[in-house]
Write a protein that holds these residues in place. Structure first.
Motif, PDB file in Angstrom:
ATOM      1  N   PRO A 102       0.784  -1.247   0.000  1.00  0.00           N
ATOM      2  CA  PRO A 102       0.000   0.000   0.000  1.00  0.00           C
ATOM      3  C   PRO A 102       0.814   1.296   0.000  1.00  0.00           C
ATOM      4  N   HIS A 103       2.070   1.236   0.402  1.00  0.00           N
ATOM      5  CA  HIS A 103       2.865   2.469   0.412  1.00  0.00           C
ATOM      6  C   HIS A 103       3.905   2.510  -0.714  1.00  0.00           C
ATOM      7  N   HIS A 104       3.691   1.758  -1.779  1.00  0.00           N
ATOM      8  CA  HIS A 104       4.610   1.754  -2.914  1.00  0.00           C
ATOM      9  C   HIS A 104       4.508   3.096  -3.651  1.00  0.00           C
ATOM     10  N   VAL A 105       5.492   3.934  -3.435  1.00  0.00           N
ATOM     11  CA  VAL A 105       5.457   5.317  -3.923  1.00  0.00           C
ATOM     12  C   VAL A 105       5.384   5.373  -5.446  1.00  0.00           C
ATOM     13  N   THR A 106       6.112   4.520  -6.130  1.00  0.00           N
ATOM     14  CA  THR A 106       6.080   4.535  -7.596  1.00  0.00           C
ATOM     15  C   THR A 106       4.678   4.250  -8.112  1.00  0.00           C
ATOM     16  N   ALA A 107       4.017   3.272  -7.539  1.00  0.00           N
ATOM     17  CA  ALA A 107       2.656   2.955  -7.975  1.00  0.00           C
ATOM     18  C   ALA A 107       1.716   4.120  -7.690  1.00  0.00           C
ATOM     19  N   HIS A 108       1.882   4.762  -6.547  1.00  0.00           N
ATOM     20  CA  HIS A 108       1.068   5.955  -6.258  1.00  0.00           C
ATOM     21  C   HIS A 108       1.326   7.039  -7.293  1.00  0.00           C
ATOM     22  N   ARG A 109       2.576   7.264  -7.621  1.00  0.00           N
ATOM     23  CA  ARG A 109       2.948   8.313  -8.576  1.00  0.00           C
ATOM     24  C   ARG A 109       2.336   8.030  -9.947  1.00  0.00           C
ATOM     25  N   VAL A 110       2.426   6.776 -10.397  1.00  0.00           N
ATOM     26  CA  VAL A 110       1.834   6.407 -11.681  1.00  0.00           C
ATOM     27  C   VAL A 110       0.322   6.597 -11.627  1.00  0.00           C
ATOM     28  N   LEU A 111      -0.291   6.157 -10.547  1.00  0.00           N
ATOM     29  CA  LEU A 111      -1.745   6.273 -10.424  1.00  0.00           C
ATOM     30  C   LEU A 111      -2.187   7.731 -10.501  1.00  0.00           C
ATOM     31  N   VAL A 112      -1.499   8.605  -9.810  1.00  0.00           N
ATOM     32  CA  VAL A 112      -1.845  10.035  -9.845  1.00  0.00           C
ATOM     33  C   VAL A 112      -1.755  10.561 -11.277  1.00  0.00           C
ATOM     34  N   ALA A 113      -0.625  10.302 -11.933  1.00  0.00           N
ATOM     35  CA  ALA A 113      -0.413  10.833 -13.283  1.00  0.00           C
ATOM     36  C   ALA A 113      -1.413  10.281 -14.286  1.00  0.00           C
ATOM     37  N   VAL A 114      -1.666   8.988 -14.216  1.00  0.00           N
ATOM     38  CA  VAL A 114      -2.563   8.384 -15.194  1.00  0.00           C
ATOM     39  C   VAL A 114      -4.003   8.847 -14.989  1.00  0.00           C
ATOM     40  N   LEU A 115      -4.433   8.956 -13.750  1.00  0.00           N
ATOM     41  CA  LEU A 115      -5.791   9.437 -13.501  1.00  0.00           C
ATOM     42  C   LEU A 115      -5.961  10.866 -14.002  1.00  0.00           C
ATOM     43  N   ALA A 116      -4.949  11.694 -13.799  1.00  0.00           N
ATOM     44  CA  ALA A 116      -5.020  13.082 -14.258  1.00  0.00           C
ATOM     45  C   ALA A 116      -5.092  13.154 -15.775  1.00  0.00           C
ATOM     46  N   LEU A 117      -4.231  12.409 -16.463  1.00  0.00           N
ATOM     47  CA  LEU A 117      -4.239  12.460 -17.924  1.00  0.00           C
ATOM     48  C   LEU A 117      -5.461  11.782 -18.529  1.00  0.00           C
ATOM     49  N   ALA A 118      -6.078  10.885 -17.774  1.00  0.00           N
ATOM     50  CA  ALA A 118      -7.309  10.242 -18.248  1.00  0.00           C
ATOM     51  C   ALA A 118      -8.530  11.129 -18.015  1.00  0.00           C
ATOM     52  N   GLY A 119      -8.310  12.295 -17.409  1.00  0.00           N
ATOM     53  CA  GLY A 119      -9.418  13.222 -17.163  1.00  0.00           C
ATOM     54  C   GLY A 119     -10.239  12.882 -15.938  1.00  0.00           C
ATOM     55  N   ARG A 120      -9.730  12.021 -15.098  1.00  0.00           N
ATOM     56  CA  ARG A 120     -10.440  11.640 -13.873  1.00  0.00           C
ATOM     57  C   ARG A 120      -9.913  12.513 -12.733  1.00  0.00           C
ATOM     58  N   ASP A 121     -10.267  13.804 -12.833  1.00  0.00           N
ATOM     59  CA  ASP A 121      -9.674  14.834 -11.980  1.00  0.00           C
ATOM     60  C   ASP A 121      -9.878  14.597 -10.490  1.00  0.00           C
ATOM     61  N   GLU A 122     -11.082  14.265 -10.098  1.00  0.00           N
ATOM     62  CA  GLU A 122     -11.341  14.074  -8.660  1.00  0.00           C
ATOM     63  C   GLU A 122     -10.558  12.877  -8.114  1.00  0.00           C
ATOM     64  N   ALA A 123     -10.548  11.786  -8.864  1.00  0.00           N
ATOM     65  CA  ALA A 123      -9.780  10.613  -8.436  1.00  0.00           C
ATOM     66  C   ALA A 123      -8.290  10.936  -8.404  1.00  0.00           C
ATOM     67  N   ALA A 124      -7.809  11.724  -9.358  1.00  0.00           N
ATOM     68  CA  ALA A 124      -6.395  12.119  -9.375  1.00  0.00           C
ATOM     69  C   ALA A 124      -6.052  12.961  -8.152  1.00  0.00           C
ATOM     70  N   ARG A 125      -6.943  13.878  -7.780  1.00  0.00           N
ATOM     71  CA  ARG A 125      -6.680  14.706  -6.589  1.00  0.00           C
ATOM     72  C   ARG A 125      -6.632  13.855  -5.321  1.00  0.00           C
ATOM     73  N   ARG A 126      -7.555  12.911  -5.213  1.00  0.00           N
ATOM     74  CA  ARG A 126      -7.542  12.014  -4.046  1.00  0.00           C
ATOM     75  C   ARG A 126      -6.259  11.184  -4.018  1.00  0.00           C
ATOM     76  N   ALA A 127      -5.864  10.671  -5.186  1.00  0.00           N
ATOM     77  CA  ALA A 127      -4.635   9.886  -5.263  1.00  0.00           C
ATOM     78  C   ALA A 127      -3.423  10.756  -4.927  1.00  0.00           C
ATOM     79  N   TRP A 128      -3.452  12.020  -5.331  1.00  0.00           N
ATOM     80  CA  TRP A 128      -2.356  12.938  -5.014  1.00  0.00           C
ATOM     81  C   TRP A 128      -2.247  13.154  -3.500  1.00  0.00           C
ATOM     82  N   ILE A 129      -3.372  13.308  -2.838  1.00  0.00           N
ATOM     83  CA  ILE A 129      -3.366  13.485  -1.374  1.00  0.00           C
ATOM     84  C   ILE A 129      -2.731  12.264  -0.706  1.00  0.00           C
TER      85      ILE A 129
END
Length: 169
Positions: A102-129
């Protein structure tokens, strides 16, 4: 040990070509060493070669599906699909990696970036937090160091997604 040395040369020392040579030697010497294939796949992502990375990572997963390093394989699969522009697959692999660690930083980083570029803004913001809880000092200005990506287009893509999600300069 060659696999770890090859990864360290690339990630820590930024000697990308020398690291790649050691990783190649590692999988030649022991084609059943799952972590060797994981690190070689990671290295292929580093050079912007997602299809080659996916092949290496798939092999690692087949060789040792319960290996302690599977969170890395899944996280790098997420990165490879992200680099290749397959965002749904990238989200799925990142989530798989985070289920394993659950604390794998690389996976978190990828998840944030991919959600943002996929236009899933709210999910990207939550993932960023969530990402910031594990890596509070991360900035776009230090992204190249944290990712150790030699391919400028892949690095720019990560930067674009992370900027959209709110990563500070």
């Amino acid at each position: 040990m060659l696999a770890f040395s090859g990864h360290s040369l690339g990630f820590v020392c930024r000697h990308y070509e020398e690291g790649a040579a050691l990783l190649e030697e590692a999988v030649q010497l022991d084609p059943n060493l799952a972590v060797g294939w994981i690190w070689r796949g990671t290295n292929r992502n580093r050079f912007g070669q997602p299809e080659l990375a996916i092949a290496d990572l798939q092999r690692a997963i087949r060789l040792s599906p319960r290996d302690a390093f599977m969170f890395l394989a899944h996280g790098q699969m997420a990165a490879a699909h992200f680099i290749a522009g397959r965002y749904d697959e990238a989200v799925s692999w990142a989530e798989n990696s985070l289920r394993l660690l659950p604390h794998h930083v690389t996976a978190h980083r990828v998840l944030v970036a991919v959600l943002a570029l996929a236009g899933r803004d709210e999910a990207a913001r939550r993932a960023w937090i969530t990402h910031r809880q594990f890596d509070p000092e991360t900035r776009l200005s230090t992204l190249a160091q944290r990712l150790a990506i030699a391919d400028e287009s892949a690095l720019a893509k990560f930067g674009q997604g992370l900027r959209i999600a709110g990563m500070p300069e």
